[in-house]
Structure formats: structure tokens, C-alpha cells
Design a protein around this motif. Sequence first.
Motif, PDB file in Angstrom:
ATOM      1  N   VAL A 105       0.829  -1.207   0.000  1.00 41.94           N
ATOM      2  CA  VAL A 105       0.000   0.000   0.000  1.00 41.94           C
ATOM      3  C   VAL A 105       0.862   1.255   0.000  1.00 41.94           C
ATOM      4  CG1 VAL A 105      -1.717   1.320   1.315  1.00 41.94           C
ATOM      5  CG2 VAL A 105      -1.927  -1.173   1.121  1.00 41.94           C
ATOM      6  N   ASN A 106       1.920   1.249   0.760  1.00 37.98           N
ATOM      7  CA  ASN A 106       2.717   2.470   0.923  1.00 37.98           C
ATOM      8  C   ASN A 106       3.668   2.759  -0.232  1.00 37.98           C
ATOM      9  OD1 ASN A 106       1.451   2.885   3.341  1.00 37.98           O
ATOM     10  ND2 ASN A 106       3.169   2.207   4.612  1.00 37.98           N
TER      11      ASN A 106
ATOM     12  N   ALA B 281      -0.362  -1.059  -4.713  1.00 35.55           N
ATOM     13  CA  ALA B 281      -1.664  -0.595  -4.218  1.00 35.55           C
ATOM     14  C   ALA B 281      -1.574   0.810  -3.627  1.00 35.55           C
ATOM     15  CB  ALA B 281      -2.221  -1.568  -3.172  1.00 35.55           C
ATOM     16  N   THR B 282      -0.715   1.644  -4.171  1.00 34.85           N
ATOM     17  CA  THR B 282      -0.567   3.002  -3.626  1.00 34.85           C
ATOM     18  C   THR B 282      -1.834   3.834  -3.809  1.00 34.85           C
ATOM     19  OG1 THR B 282       0.479   3.674  -5.712  1.00 34.85           O
ATOM     20  CG2 THR B 282       1.939   3.087  -3.880  1.00 34.85           C
TER      21      THR B 282
ATOM     22  N   LEU C 149      -4.506   3.095  -2.770  1.00 30.15           N
ATOM     23  CA  LEU C 149      -5.240   2.887  -1.525  1.00 30.15           C
ATOM     24  C   LEU C 149      -4.643   3.687  -0.368  1.00 30.15           C
ATOM     25  CD1 LEU C 149      -7.392   1.320   0.099  1.00 30.15           C
ATOM     26  CD2 LEU C 149      -5.872  -0.642   0.108  1.00 30.15           C
ATOM     27  N   LYS C 150      -3.507   4.312  -0.599  1.00 29.86           N
ATOM     28  CA  LYS C 150      -2.804   5.024   0.471  1.00 29.86           C
ATOM     29  C   LYS C 150      -3.578   6.265   0.905  1.00 29.86           C
ATOM     30  CE  LYS C 150       1.852   6.694   1.573  1.00 29.86           C
ATOM     31  NZ  LYS C 150       3.216   6.933   1.028  1.00 29.86           N
TER      32      LYS C 150
ATOM     33  N   GLN D  23      -4.170   3.274   7.990  1.00 28.30           N
ATOM     34  CA  GLN D  23      -3.119   2.509   7.329  1.00 28.30           C
ATOM     35  C   GLN D  23      -3.705   1.153   6.906  1.00 28.30           C
ATOM     36  OE1 GLN D  23       0.534   2.975   6.511  1.00 28.30           O
ATOM     37  NE2 GLN D  23      -0.387   1.358   5.268  1.00 28.30           N
TER      38      GLN D  23
ATOM     39  N   THR E  87      -2.397  -6.843  -4.284  1.00 33.55           N
ATOM     40  CA  THR E  87      -3.099  -6.794  -5.555  1.00 33.55           C
ATOM     41  C   THR E  87      -2.768  -8.035  -6.378  1.00 33.55           C
ATOM     42  OG1 THR E  87      -1.301  -5.610  -6.635  1.00 33.55           O
ATOM     43  CG2 THR E  87      -3.031  -4.281  -5.584  1.00 33.55           C
TER      44      THR E  87
ATOM     45  N   GLY F  45      -7.249  -7.283   1.276  1.00 33.40           N
ATOM     46  CA  GLY F  45      -6.504  -6.597   2.329  1.00 33.40           C
ATOM     47  C   GLY F  45      -7.383  -6.235   3.500  1.00 33.40           C
TER      48      GLY F  45
ATOM     49  N   ALA G 241      -7.884  -1.922  -6.353  1.00 32.79           N
ATOM     50  CA  ALA G 241      -7.430  -1.168  -5.180  1.00 32.79           C
ATOM     51  C   ALA G 241      -8.227   0.121  -4.959  1.00 32.79           C
ATOM     52  CB  ALA G 241      -5.931  -0.871  -5.277  1.00 32.79           C
TER      53      ALA G 241
ATOM     54  N   LYS H 239     -10.499   1.184  -1.640  1.00 39.01           N
ATOM     55  CA  LYS H 239     -10.377   2.447  -0.899  1.00 39.01           C
ATOM     56  C   LYS H 239     -11.748   3.063  -0.633  1.00 39.01           C
ATOM     57  CE  LYS H 239      -7.911   6.854  -0.702  1.00 39.01           C
ATOM     58  NZ  LYS H 239      -9.078   7.631  -0.256  1.00 39.01           N
TER      59      LYS H 239
END
Length: 489
Positions: A413-414, A418-419, A421-422, A427, A432, A450, A476, A480
Motif C-alpha cells: 500500500v505504501n 496498491a498506492t 489505496l494510500k 493505514q 493486488t 486486504g 485497489a 479504498k
Amino acid sequence: MKTKMRKTKNNTTKYPRKKSTRNREIILLSFVFTGIFLAMIGYLCVYVRDNEQELLNNSYNARQAILASENTRGTIYDRNGDKLAYTESNGETEERVYPYANLFSHIVGFSTKGKTGIESLSNYYLINSDIPLSEKVENDLAQRKNPGNEVHTTLDANLQQVVYDSLGIYKSACVVTNVKTGEVLAMVSKPDFDPNTIVQDWDKFVEEEQTKNSSVLLNRVTQGLYPPGSTFKMITSLQYIREHNTSVDDYHFNCNGRFTHGNTSIQCYHGANHGSEDFYKAFAKSCNSAFSSIGVGLDRNAYGNTLNELLFNKELPLDIIYSKSILDVDDSVSDDDMIQISIGQGKAQITPMHMNMITCAIANDGLLMKPRFIDRVLSANGSIIKIYDNEEYGRLLTAEESDVLTQLMVGVVNEGTATKLKTDAYQAAGKTGSAEYNGVKEDSHAWFTGFAPADDPEIAVTIIIEGIGSGGDYAAPIAKRIFDAYFAE
């Protein structure tokens, strides 16, 4: 031939022993058969007691028709008290009404043309009435039906609407669960249908299924089997962790965009060249080359045992109809097949529900809670008939293994695939997947699975969108929206 008698010393007559012996045998056999008969009666009574719901739900059981003539089918509610299904009567006829129409079509189901979903799961309670006997007598004298019991589910209509809207027009599936309780909060499968018109539409659905290979009635969440794509790297990572004492710190791989072993060559998604990687980067970037290399070197019998522990090749703790995920791995699996399996391609097939259960176990320190759809059953006057408690299924992995996988999924994610979703609001941790399904590299299902928040998980979300492309690009962002809606409440 006459039977001879003989005299004893006391000049008394003694008859043969044959007849008395035969009588004893007959008496003994009578006791044996009587005992067997009583044992069978006892077993039948116990079986009926323990399987009362299954026996009543059998389509051949005429008792259902009798209860339907005496009782009005009960109401199904969501967790907040909104009606999901109820029976409307005009005095002469009854009609089952689904106020949300297509929204809950697969999970609530329908009660005509057979029974599906929660309509089937809770049929025993819905067709029975547990109001006081005095009220039943009063209704009988007034020639009124008794109101059926009320079933309160774990589903959240608001969250269900968000999921439904987010999936749009695509063939897709999504399930949202509470990782600590096992409660299913939302479940959507598309394409969908209107259960209010199932009788009118039935022949059309059957014809389309036969002629166009349509599957409108299929609950893709529990029955759809898909190649898991890169989401399966969670399992390959778990096996690597187990073979390296939960440590991944010493791992290093240099990715040039392709891994070749024998006659098999695997390319990273879109030919990406990831360069020098530790395990965290390889997982975050979903590097096919790195994980193909890892897969070839894993103990295959141990990998097969890990799959079994994660409920592959086993019955799932689900009360609704589902497909079993089957994947056998042992020493007989070739290198070529192992390369494909390690990145979630080849013979690997899994349902979104099963993927969600594995994700929930990771989020819950390795402990899987049994998924459940029902919270409680009440009589029409509010008396408690049954409360469904949270139930542990068992431990699928250790807390230490769960912690390492969570760190890996946070990296996705970070700084990985899957950014999208950041967010600063919470957190998330996830994985993915872009799963090829027909041999054409451009055609792939988009996966995301996730949970959030990563440090104290509450819900897990699993999504698949058929034939649309990258999980990071399509699944993703939908995840979110679902997380945002949940934490905004």
C-alpha cells in the motif's frame, strides 16, 4: 420316528434336552433383535433431534407446506434493522418482497424456484412461528396465520450499497468481513438479478445459462473459481517464511524483468525491471521474476501441507453453497508448474470468499473466525429464539507469521502496487493481483485483498473484477472507497 425316553435311576422319565436348548436360542435371538430395534429407534430419535433443520428444509418434506399454510414467512433484517425481505399479504395471497431489489440478490437470495442465500440458510426459522401458544390459539380462532420468526443478519445495507455502486457494471465480486468476529458485512456478486421477479425471469436465466454461458444466478463470491494471480504471493511468502524461520532479511534478488528456468520464461507485469530487491520490495512490487525464483526453490511437500492448512482441498467453514478451492502440490509437481503456481497462475484456482478468509486469518494474528451471516433470531413479539455467537474456526498460521505478512502487505500500500489505496485516514495492508485467465497476457482479472487498520485490523475486503486488467489500477481504488465508507461511519 418316535422320540425315545429313558428312565433314570430313580425310575423317573427324562426328556431330551434338544427342545429346551432350542427355546433358549429363540429367546436369546428375540432379545438381540429387540435390542437392535430399540437401538435403531434411539438412533433415529437422536438423528432427528440433531438434524431437525436439515430434515425440515428437505424439498420432499411435506411439513414445509403445512407450516406455510399456518404461518406467514418471517422477515429478514440487516444489522441496523432495515428490512431485506418480508411477506406482504392482501388477505388471500402472499407475496415475498425484497425492498432493495438487486442489491442483496445473491446473499439474501429468494424463496421461490427453490431457496438460496439467507432465505435458504434461515428457512427453518422463517417458516416457523414461536409466538406464545395463547396467541396461536387466538389466531387460529380468527382464521389468521401466525407471524413467522424474524432473522437479523450481520449485513450492513449502507456498506452493501457502497460496494454495489463501486463495482459498477463489471462482472465482479466483493466480500467485506469483520476479521475479529467473522461477521459478513457486505457481499455483492455481479451480474445480479431482481429477486422480486425471479419467477417471471427464471426461464430466461436458465436459457441464457445454456445458450450464452451466462451465470447471473451464480454467487461469484462463494462459487466463482479464479486464478488468484499475484494475491497468491501471500501464500508463497508464507511458505518461504516457514522455511526461513520467519526471517526474510537475508533475501536478495536482482530483477531484469524476466526469469528463465529450463524451458519456462516468466516476465514481470508489463515487462517491468525492478532491479535490486530485498523481500519487502519484491513483494511490494509484485515481482514475478523474484517469486518464480523463490517458488522453484521451495520444499514442495511442505508447500502442499501449507496449502492444506490454509483450507485448500478441504471443506470450508461456510453455511451457504460454495466451491472448494483445490490445488495439490507435492514432489511430483514439475519445475514449470511450480513456477506458475508460485505466482498464482497455472493450476491455482480459488474463490474470493476463500481468499478473504485467508486474509482475515492474517489480519487476526493467524486465527480464523468462522464466517457468519446471522446475528440472531427473534419471534414476532421480540422473544429471543437463538443468538449466534462468534466462533473460532482455528489457527491457520502463527502470530509471528501473521506479523511478517502484515508488514509485507503494508509495503504494498505504501510503496507498491496498491498506492492508490494510500491515505492519511488509516493505514491499510493489502495485496493486488492481475490474473491471466485465457493465455493472453493482456487479458487479466483484477484482484485486491486486504484489511485495515493494519495495526488493529477491523475489516477485510476482497475484490475481483473479471477481465479488466491490473488489480492496482482497478480493484485497489474500489477497496479504498469501501474502507473510506466504513471508517466514515
